[in-house]
Enzyme design. Structure first.
Site, PDB file in Angstrom:
ATOM      1  N   GLU A  96      48.032 -26.166  69.943  1.00  0.00           N
ATOM      2  CA  GLU A  96      49.238 -25.723  70.630  1.00  0.00           C
ATOM      3  C   GLU A  96      48.955 -24.371  71.257  1.00  0.00           C
ATOM      4  OE1 GLU A  96      52.785 -25.264  68.264  1.00  0.00           O
ATOM      5  OE2 GLU A  96      54.034 -25.085  70.033  1.00  0.00           O
ATOM      6  N   GLY A  99      51.105 -17.423  62.796  1.00  0.00           N
ATOM      7  CA  GLY A  99      51.365 -17.606  61.371  1.00  0.00           C
ATOM      8  C   GLY A  99      50.792 -18.904  60.831  1.00  0.00           C
ATOM      9  N   ALA A 100      51.120 -19.997  61.500  1.00  0.00           N
ATOM     10  CA  ALA A 100      50.679 -21.303  61.036  1.00  0.00           C
ATOM     11  C   ALA A 100      50.988 -22.351  62.092  1.00  0.00           C
ATOM     12  CB  ALA A 100      51.380 -21.678  59.728  1.00  0.00           C
ATOM     13  N   MET A 101      50.508 -23.583  61.859  1.00  0.00           N
ATOM     14  CA  MET A 101      50.633 -24.627  62.873  1.00  0.00           C
ATOM     15  C   MET A 101      50.934 -25.970  62.231  1.00  0.00           C
ATOM     16  SD  MET A 101      50.627 -25.376  66.020  1.00  0.00           S
ATOM     17  CE  MET A 101      51.012 -27.043  66.508  1.00  0.00           C
ATOM     18  N   GLU A 102      51.889 -26.671  62.830  1.00  0.00           N
ATOM     19  CA  GLU A 102      52.470 -27.875  62.224  1.00  0.00           C
ATOM     20  C   GLU A 102      51.757 -29.178  62.557  1.00  0.00           C
ATOM     21  OE1 GLU A 102      53.940 -26.048  64.751  1.00  0.00           O
ATOM     22  OE2 GLU A 102      54.980 -27.356  66.172  1.00  0.00           O
ATOM     23  N   ASN A 103      50.440 -29.176  62.836  1.00  0.00           N
ATOM     24  CA  ASN A 103      49.713 -30.411  63.139  1.00  0.00           C
ATOM     25  C   ASN A 103      50.120 -31.532  62.178  1.00  0.00           C
ATOM     26  OD1 ASN A 103      47.937 -28.663  64.799  1.00  0.00           O
ATOM     27  ND2 ASN A 103      47.300 -27.940  62.771  1.00  0.00           N
ATOM     28  N   GLU A 127      56.738 -24.915  58.782  1.00  0.00           N
ATOM     29  CA  GLU A 127      55.762 -25.889  59.283  1.00  0.00           C
ATOM     30  C   GLU A 127      56.070 -27.277  58.741  1.00  0.00           C
ATOM     31  OE1 GLU A 127      54.193 -24.676  61.651  1.00  0.00           O
ATOM     32  OE2 GLU A 127      54.491 -22.573  61.135  1.00  0.00           O
ATOM     33  N   HIS A 140      58.865 -28.919  60.657  1.00  0.00           N
ATOM     34  CA  HIS A 140      58.441 -29.407  61.972  1.00  0.00           C
ATOM     35  C   HIS A 140      58.056 -30.894  61.929  1.00  0.00           C
ATOM     36  CE1 HIS A 140      58.462 -26.215  64.895  1.00  0.00           C
ATOM     37  NE2 HIS A 140      57.589 -25.437  64.284  1.00  0.00           N
ATOM     38  N   GLU A 166      61.370 -25.021  68.111  1.00  0.00           N
ATOM     39  CA  GLU A 166      61.215 -23.752  67.384  1.00  0.00           C
ATOM     40  C   GLU A 166      62.555 -23.155  66.946  1.00  0.00           C
ATOM     41  OE1 GLU A 166      58.639 -23.126  66.074  1.00  0.00           O
ATOM     42  OE2 GLU A 166      57.090 -24.107  67.265  1.00  0.00           O
TER      43      GLU A 166
HETATM   44  N1  TRP Z   1      54.024 -23.991  66.493  1.00  0.00           N
HETATM   45  C1  TRP Z   1      53.619 -22.885  65.681  1.00  0.00           C
HETATM   46  C2  TRP Z   1      54.816 -22.535  64.827  1.00  0.00           C
HETATM   47  O1  TRP Z   1      55.854 -22.216  65.259  1.00  0.00           O
HETATM   48  C3  TRP Z   1      53.233 -21.681  66.493  1.00  0.00           C
HETATM   49  C4  TRP Z   1      51.784 -21.508  66.806  1.00  0.00           C
HETATM   50  C5  TRP Z   1      50.766 -21.545  65.934  1.00  0.00           C
HETATM   51  C6  TRP Z   1      51.184 -21.198  68.048  1.00  0.00           C
HETATM   52  N2  TRP Z   1      49.614 -21.254  66.560  1.00  0.00           N
HETATM   53  C7  TRP Z   1      49.832 -21.048  67.865  1.00  0.00           C
HETATM   54  C8  TRP Z   1      51.685 -21.025  69.316  1.00  0.00           C
HETATM   55  C9  TRP Z   1      48.967 -20.721  68.886  1.00  0.00           C
HETATM   56  C10 TRP Z   1      50.835 -20.705  70.348  1.00  0.00           C
HETATM   57  C11 TRP Z   1      49.492 -20.546  70.147  1.00  0.00           C
HETATM   58  O2  TRP Z   1      54.821 -22.645  63.688  1.00  0.00           O
HETATM   59 ZN    ZN Z   2      57.388 -23.390  64.671  1.00  0.00          ZN
END
Ligand code: TRP
Ligand code: ZN
Length: 884
Positions: A144, A284-288, A321, A324, A343
């Protein structure tokens, strides 16, 4: 344009020329230009041959003509820095492909095809931390918003949904663990110590939710049984030595899963849920899907090394996350202008979760504090944008407090208007009617309208208008009637000179001065520019409590006496309103002092009122310490600056510190006994002990301002006695601001004690960079030369320079040197990690609201950045918008 005529060269780029091209303005992407993609890509299969410095990827795509889009004989596959090694259509190598900039264009004559494209990348050279990159010997991804195109050529837009099959192979000793989205379906060994794994994700998803992790990791494993009785394997993957610090994250995950079932009726939908902690991460983190990737900061905690704030942050981000999975993954976004769809809603969901796990009013106060100190300034500055923006150059710049936090406030207002039960009917309807789709904010609003039975026609303005509305409030009284006269204005913002009135839901209560009670809380909604509301049954003028629980994200403007604020601070039964009265009392006092409108006598009277309110808070046996701690926090310097047309940061600092010192002196014995009482509470994770730790350090903060000698001794003792990071960090924070030999001793002790623990060393940098010490600027310059400092790790960069941007005596030094330090940082970081570099432009964008000397210096630094050759799109956009 006849694309077929473009000469297709093996290296693919027809635009290669001898002369360096003129740097050109990045294109503006507009929401209004959205068109569906001409091709559907129902299935994707990815084959990875993994290596830290060389990874080869073959992507196989099934593509069908999209009947709902304008036909196109070409398919555009986005790329970013990629070269196609081989292109096959229906199994046959072709050479009729071409490059359009970074994108691969492939002619497709029929309605359905199989497309295979092979690429090769060097993850170890990927310093942007977007796409596939190496971190501490492991490989991981961040896709993302537009990182997938740095791995393979693909229609890298969120409205193209596919099921993914992923096969990974690589040296087993280097990458013993191989993870991707969904469920593991097969594993095996090949020759020469190579092994492989195959993962399959049955849920169609956009490319930004793809993830892969390969490395030497260990897992904390548990299981969770869903509400329909399905067993899910949970894993939190970290480096070997970190396993003992994953219990809180695991608890938070289980709580999140249970809470989403109970509160939103949402059940998890795969057999596995994995979380991986990575130390080099931009956010912070990512919701894959099924494989969340986290900054280590939001996973690892134990009492020794993490503060209570860190524990809360982990719980909130794990929840965010996880939530999400429905608000983002099952229902995703049509295009990036709809970012707040996932978001804003998910932030609201994580806020409600944290409130249910702890103290609801304390969580609300914390969330409002963030909104006011970060989002309000954004909304009144050069980077202001609506929660659903209309255009961008670089989407990474729109992961903002406006899209996230104001987005959450806007949906919270819908919930307030509908009430929680009807709101739930609305969200049920949203999830049911858009499951498996890429939706828009408009879809969400319509679903809430239908499911909750609301009319949100005028409310939609909250999505399109930027700027914090100002609501002026007058309360009149006559006979037995109190009349509330409300009027609103929404200030002009870049590109939006004129605004329309918006619906503003305000919770109000009118208090009887004699009984100290109100006649019941009411919700009034201000729809027009001006409106009056009458309340009968008041023979005496009542005391007004308005925007209770912060029901609308607006700025209230009204004439109110200190007496009424002291009354509300003591009697309001809404804890948020009580906090608000205290804040208001202090804000008004400091603003009056700063505008020079108070003589000595008026200043003394103001202080006495504040002192009395503080004394009441300190002596109130009914209050829990977590709430007491909130009530004792003074409004921040940025929020104070926000109240003024042009601010002098040095003057704000001086007056605010002056008040702190006066309170510390006046209430010395009260603060000292608060500290002593709290120090006797044993260290546990329950709310009472957490509250005790919070007020303990706060007492030190006031004493440090008023009686620094005594405070230095107490802080050193607190540091020595500390059996947890909250006490230790609090004590060190106070010492770092003082000029005392203990400062050096304890900083050194802290460093030696935690040397090698990156997250704690981040704290060590941050404490020094945010300190009240007069030499903070010199100290930050020295810390930038420290062997542990590196531009390559975003956590380290942020820990040194973000806190520094909040220092009046450092960042805002009258010489302009603080601004120069940040501009130099941006220029040095931009080529390495543009996303993180661009985040540092924001503090330099405040120049219009500063006194003329500093404004000119700040603007000069922005111009210097703008003049640099080869700026990234990220930084270029932020700097040009900031110069306006
Ligand atoms: N979707 C992630 C969140 O809200 C945000 C995020 C994580 C992100 N890594 C990123 C956005 C890198 C842009 C680029 O939890
Ligand atoms: Zn998010």
């Amino acid at each position: 344009m006849d694309i077929a005529r473009t000469p297709a060269t093996p290296d693919g780029n027809p635009q290669m020329a001898d002369a360096a091209p003129e740097p050109k303005e990045p294109p503006l992407i507009r929401r209004a230009d959205y068109r569906p993609f001409p091709w559907l890509v129902p299935e994707v299969s990815l084959d990875f041959r993994l290596g830290l410095a060389n990874t080869r990827v073959k992507a196989t795509l099934t593509v069908h003509r999209n009947a709902k889009a304008e036909p196109n004989p070409m398919i555009r596959l986005n790329g970013d820095g990629l070269t196609p090694l081989e292109v096959l259509v229906d199994g046959q190598p072709i050479n009729s492909w071409s490059m359009d900039g970074d994108d691969l264009m492939v002619p497709l004559p029929g309605d359905s095809h199989l497309l295979e494209v092979t690429t090769e990348i060097d993850p170890s050279a990927n310093s942007k931390l977007m796409g596939l990159y190496a971190s501490n010997g492991m490989l991981c991804t961040q896709c993302e918003a537009e990182g997938f195109r740095r791995i393979v050529f693909f229609p890298d837009r969120p409205d193209v949904l596919s099921t993914y099959k992923v096969r990974m192979e690589g040296p087993k000793d280097q990458f013993p663990v191989l993870l991707s989205n969904g469920n593991e379906v097969a594993t095996g060994e090949a020759d020469d110590g190579v092994h492989w794994a195959e993962w399959h994700d049955p849920w169609p998803k956009p490319s930004y939710l793809f993830a892969l992790v390969a490395g030497d990791l260990v897992a904390n494993r548990h299981t969770f049984t869903t509400m329909s009785g399905r067993k899910v394997d949970l894993g939190i993957w970290v480096r070997d030595g970190d396993l003992e610090r994953t219990d809180h994250a695991m608890q938070s995950l289980k709580h999140s899963m249970k809470w989403d079932e109970e509160t939103f009726g949402r059940e998890y939908d795969l057999d596995t849920f994995n979380i991986v902690a990575v130390s080099d991460f931009n956010m912070g983190a990512m919701e894959n899907k099924g494989l969340n990737i986290f900054n280590t900061k939001y996973v690892l905690a134990d009492t020794e090394t993490a503060t209570d704030g860190d524990y809360d942050g982990i719980e909130g981000v794990i929840g965010h996350e996880y939530f999400h999975n429905w608000s983002g993954d099952r229902v995703t976004c049509r295009d990036w202008f709809q970012l707040s769809l996932k978001e804003g809603f998910t932030v609201l969901r994580d806020q409600l979760f944290s409130a249910d796990m702890g103290s609801e009013p304390v969580k609300r106060i914390e969330d409002v504090r963030v909104l006011r100190s970060v989002q309000f300034p954004e909304d009144s500055g050069p980077l202001a944008h609506p929660i659903r923006p209309d255009s961008y150059q670089e989407i990474s710049n729109f992961y903002t407090a406006t899209v996230y936090n104001k987005g959450a406030e806007v949906i919270r207002m819908m919930r307030t208007l509908a009430g929680p039960e009807r709101f739930r009917k609305g969200t049920d309807h949203y999830f049911e009617s858009h499951d498996g789709e890429a939706a828009t904010c408009e879809d969400f609003i319509e679903a809430i309208e239908e499911g909750a039975g609301l009319d949100l026609k005028q409310f939609r303005l909250w999505y399109s208008q930027a700027g914090t509305p100002k609501v002026s409030v007058v309360l009149e009284h006559g006979g037995d009637t109190a009349t509330l006269i409300l009027s609103q204005t929404v200030p002009p913002t870049p590109g939006q000179p004129d605004k329309k009135p918006m619906p503003i839901p305000l919770k109000v209560a009118l208090f009887d001065r004699k009984t100290g009670k109100h006649h019941g809380e009411q919700l009034v909604t201000l729809n027009e520019a001006q409106q009056s509301f009458s309340f009968t049954g008041f023979t005496e003028p009542p005391v007004l409590s308005i925007n209770r629980t912060f029901s609308a994200p607006v700025a209230i403007e009204r004439e109110v006496s200190n007496d009424d604020l002291v009354f509300l601070a003591a009697h309001d039964d809404d804890p948020f309103a009580r906090y608000e009265a205290m804040q208001d009392l202090v804000v008004r006092h400091l603003c009056a002092l700063l505008s020079g409108s108070l003589d000595d006598k008026a200043r003394d009277a103001g202080r006495e009122a504040i002192g009395a309110a503080f004394a009441a808070v300190l002596g109130d046996g009914q209050l829990d310490d977590l709430m007491r701690g909130e009530l004792l926090i003074l409004p921040g310097e940025t929020y104070l600056a926000e109240q003024m047309l042009v601010a002098d940061p040095a003057a704000i600092r001086a007056e605010r510190e002056g008040l702190k010192a006066w309170l510390g002196t006046r209430l010395e014995s009260e603060f000292a006994s608060l500290h002593a009482g709290a120090s006797a509470v044993p260290t546990t994770r329950d709310a009472a002990a957490k509250g005790a730790r919070k007020v303990k350090t706060q007492a030190l903060v006031y004493l440090a301002a008023g009686v620094p000698g005594r405070a230095a001794e107490m802080a050193a003792a607190q540091y020595d006695a500390a059996d947890n990071m909250t006490d230790r960090q609090g004590a060190l924070m106070v010492l770092t601001g003082l000029q005392t030999p203990e400062r050096t001793h304890k900083l050194l002790d802290f460093y030696n004690r935690f040397r090698g623990n990156a997250l704690v060393i981040d704290k060590w940098f941050a404490l020094q960079a945010s300190s009240l010490h007069p030499s903070v600027l010199e100290q930050v310059k020295a810390l930038a030369e420290h062997p542990d400092f590196t531009l390559k790790n975003p956590n380290r960069v942020r820990s040194l320079y973000m806190p520094f941007t909040g220092t009046a005596q450092g960042f805002h030094a009258a010489s302009g040197e603080g601004y120069r330090i940040i501009a130099d940082l941006i220029l040095a970081l931009d080529p390495l990690n543009p996303q993180t570099a661009a985040r540092f432009v924001t503090p330099l964008g405040r120049w219009r609201r500063l006194e003329p000397g500093r404004a000119a210096l700040m603007r000069g630094e922005l111009e210097r950045i703008a003049a640099a050759p080869k700026l990234s799109r990220d930084t270029y956009e932020q700097v040009t918008r900031s110069l306006g």
